[in-house]
Design a protein around this motif. Structure first.
Motif, PDB file in Angstrom:
ATOM      1  N   ILE A   1      -1.590 -90.178 -59.677  1.00 37.87           N
ATOM      2  CA  ILE A   1      -0.337 -90.722 -58.653  1.00 37.87           C
ATOM      3  C   ILE A   1       0.836 -90.504 -59.102  1.00 37.87           C
ATOM      4  CG2 ILE A   1       0.506 -92.567 -57.646  1.00 37.87           C
ATOM      5  CD1 ILE A   1      -2.283 -93.790 -57.460  1.00 37.87           C
ATOM      6  N   SER A   2       1.075 -90.499 -60.385  1.00 39.59           N
ATOM      7  CA  SER A   2       2.339 -90.276 -61.174  1.00 39.59           C
ATOM      8  C   SER A   2       2.387 -88.932 -61.032  1.00 39.59           C
ATOM      9  CB  SER A   2       2.221 -90.689 -62.767  1.00 39.59           C
ATOM     10  OG  SER A   2       1.902 -92.070 -62.584  1.00 39.59           O
ATOM     11  N   TYR A   3       1.696 -88.053 -61.165  1.00 41.70           N
ATOM     12  CA  TYR A   3       2.003 -86.576 -60.942  1.00 41.70           C
ATOM     13  C   TYR A   3       2.200 -86.186 -59.787  1.00 41.70           C
ATOM     14  CZ  TYR A   3       0.642 -81.648 -60.597  1.00 41.70           C
ATOM     15  OH  TYR A   3       1.031 -80.370 -60.453  1.00 41.70           O
ATOM     16  N   TRP A   4       1.644 -86.863 -58.789  1.00 43.61           N
ATOM     17  CA  TRP A   4       1.865 -86.499 -57.263  1.00 43.61           C
ATOM     18  C   TRP A   4       3.502 -87.020 -56.990  1.00 43.61           C
ATOM     19  CZ3 TRP A   4      -3.270 -88.673 -55.876  1.00 43.61           C
ATOM     20  CH2 TRP A   4      -4.121 -87.860 -55.900  1.00 43.61           C
ATOM     21  N   LEU A   5       3.733 -88.031 -57.372  1.00 43.56           N
ATOM     22  CA  LEU A   5       5.195 -88.777 -57.304  1.00 43.56           C
ATOM     23  C   LEU A   5       6.135 -88.160 -58.213  1.00 43.56           C
ATOM     24  CD1 LEU A   5       4.019 -92.448 -56.578  1.00 43.56           C
ATOM     25  CD2 LEU A   5       4.594 -90.790 -54.716  1.00 43.56           C
ATOM     26  N   ASN A   6       5.794 -87.225 -59.073  1.00 43.09           N
ATOM     27  CA  ASN A   6       6.701 -86.368 -59.935  1.00 43.09           C
ATOM     28  C   ASN A   6       7.368 -87.665 -60.787  1.00 43.09           C
ATOM     29  OD1 ASN A   6       7.791 -84.337 -60.981  1.00 43.09           O
ATOM     30  ND2 ASN A   6       9.811 -84.600 -59.817  1.00 43.09           N
ATOM     31  N   LEU A   7       6.540 -88.570 -61.419  1.00 43.42           N
ATOM     32  CA  LEU A   7       7.146 -89.804 -62.190  1.00 43.42           C
ATOM     33  C   LEU A   7       6.343 -89.305 -63.752  1.00 43.42           C
ATOM     34  CD1 LEU A   7       5.986 -92.819 -59.982  1.00 43.42           C
ATOM     35  CD2 LEU A   7       8.428 -92.043 -60.414  1.00 43.42           C
ATOM     36  N   ARG A   8       7.297 -89.551 -64.861  1.00 45.73           N
ATOM     37  CA  ARG A   8       6.869 -89.619 -66.067  1.00 45.73           C
ATOM     38  C   ARG A   8       5.961 -90.778 -66.333  1.00 45.73           C
ATOM     39  NH1 ARG A   8      11.590 -89.166 -69.955  1.00 45.73           N
ATOM     40  NH2 ARG A   8      12.624 -90.255 -68.118  1.00 45.73           N
ATOM     41  N   ILE A   9       5.418 -90.699 -67.295  1.00 49.29           N
ATOM     42  CA  ILE A   9       4.335 -91.766 -67.580  1.00 49.29           C
ATOM     43  C   ILE A   9       4.584 -92.000 -69.215  1.00 49.29           C
ATOM     44  CG2 ILE A   9       2.110 -92.894 -68.421  1.00 49.29           C
ATOM     45  CD1 ILE A   9       1.005 -91.324 -65.791  1.00 49.29           C
ATOM     46  N   ILE A  10       4.901 -93.280 -69.646  1.00 49.06           N
ATOM     47  CA  ILE A  10       4.863 -93.544 -71.046  1.00 49.06           C
ATOM     48  C   ILE A  10       4.028 -94.705 -71.502  1.00 49.06           C
ATOM     49  CG2 ILE A  10       6.604 -94.570 -72.648  1.00 49.06           C
ATOM     50  CD1 ILE A  10       8.864 -93.706 -71.493  1.00 49.06           C
ATOM     51  N   ALA A  11       3.209 -94.384 -72.510  1.00 53.26           N
ATOM     52  CA  ALA A  11       2.320 -95.356 -72.957  1.00 53.26           C
ATOM     53  C   ALA A  11       2.465 -95.846 -74.447  1.00 53.26           C
ATOM     54  CB  ALA A  11       0.816 -94.766 -72.605  1.00 53.26           C
ATOM     55  N   GLU A  12       2.048 -97.031 -74.698  1.00 55.70           N
ATOM     56  CA  GLU A  12       2.224 -97.432 -76.176  1.00 55.70           C
ATOM     57  C   GLU A  12       1.073 -96.815 -76.990  1.00 55.70           C
ATOM     58  OE1 GLU A  12       2.567-101.488 -75.845  1.00 55.70           O
ATOM     59  OE2 GLU A  12       4.622-101.559 -75.059  1.00 55.70           O
ATOM     60  N   GLU A  13      -0.144 -96.721 -76.421  1.00 55.81           N
ATOM     61  CA  GLU A  13      -1.013 -96.342 -77.160  1.00 55.81           C
ATOM     62  C   GLU A  13      -1.493 -94.658 -76.556  1.00 55.81           C
ATOM     63  OE1 GLU A  13      -5.853 -96.973 -77.913  1.00 55.81           O
ATOM     64  OE2 GLU A  13      -4.536 -98.803 -77.527  1.00 55.81           O
ATOM     65  N   THR A  14      -0.619 -93.768 -76.993  1.00 56.97           N
ATOM     66  CA  THR A  14      -0.729 -92.470 -76.662  1.00 56.97           C
ATOM     67  C   THR A  14      -1.954 -91.764 -76.926  1.00 56.97           C
ATOM     68  OG1 THR A  14       0.583 -91.924 -78.658  1.00 56.97           O
ATOM     69  CG2 THR A  14       1.911 -92.176 -76.694  1.00 56.97           C
ATOM     70  N   ARG A  15      -2.761 -92.068 -78.007  1.00 59.75           N
ATOM     71  CA  ARG A  15      -3.769 -91.271 -78.283  1.00 59.75           C
ATOM     72  C   ARG A  15      -5.023 -91.377 -77.214  1.00 59.75           C
ATOM     73  NH1 ARG A  15      -5.109 -93.692 -83.954  1.00 59.75           N
ATOM     74  NH2 ARG A  15      -4.533 -95.710 -82.771  1.00 59.75           N
TER      75      ARG A  15
END
Length: 181
Positions: A150-164
């Protein structure tokens, strides 16, 4: 986090927000003067400040006062603020974006209506809640995978605390996508 409810109870959270915003802008100004490369720094806007202050105007004034670019500040608004200030948030987000600030939806996945907020509000980034990422079940993986799509389709960046974990999931999705292409 125990002091935040106390500050909210005594209507002092707005003062704390303004103090932090000004302190950060003063520090960024000093960094700029020393020639450090400008990097965006995130600031939180409490739900009470969102509902009671003109956050965009305050931050615009601070950016002008300290000769900063709005791109140096990213404004994080918690998902709970979207719930409690539902009618105010879209206007606040638009004002911030029009002024050149990046807006993040913080704690995404911690509440009940995140997807409807994505439909109703034009944020730039979603910041996934740590509790959302700590579940490693097939069901939670499907949900996280869907949020990434959904983020990709809406052109939104994602940030996550646990990136692994997020990185592993994105890599698996990309491999599947390559196989299907």
């Amino acid at each position: 986090g125990k002091f935040i409810p106390v500050l909210e109870q005594y209507n002092l959270i707005q003062e704390l927000d303004c103090y932090i915003w000004e302190s950060l802008c003063r520090h960024l100004h000093q960094w700029n003067k020393k020639g450090y490369p400008p990097i965006p720094v995130s600031v939180n806007a409490s739900r009470i400040s969102i509902g009671s202050l003109d956050v965009a105007a305050i931050l615009e004034g601070l950016v002008k006062k300290y000769h900063l670019s709005p791109s140096q500040l990213e404004v994080e608004i918690t998902e709970s603020a979207y719930v409690e200030e539902y009618n105010v948030i879209p206007g606040v987000v638009e004002s911030l974006r029009e002024a050149g600030f990046t807006v993040l939806m913080d704690d995404f996945g911690s509440g009940y209506s995140s997807l409807s907020f994505l439909a109703d509000t034009n944020v730039d980034v979603i910041k996934l809640d740590m509790r959302f990422l700590n579940c490693d079940t097939p069901k939670s993986n499907y949900i996280l995978s869907s949020v990434i799509r959904i983020s990709y389709w809406l052109n939104l960046r994602i940030i996550a605390e646990e990136t692994r974990r997020l990185s592993r999931m994105v890599n698996r999705m990309l491999k599947r996508h390559e196989k299907n292409s």
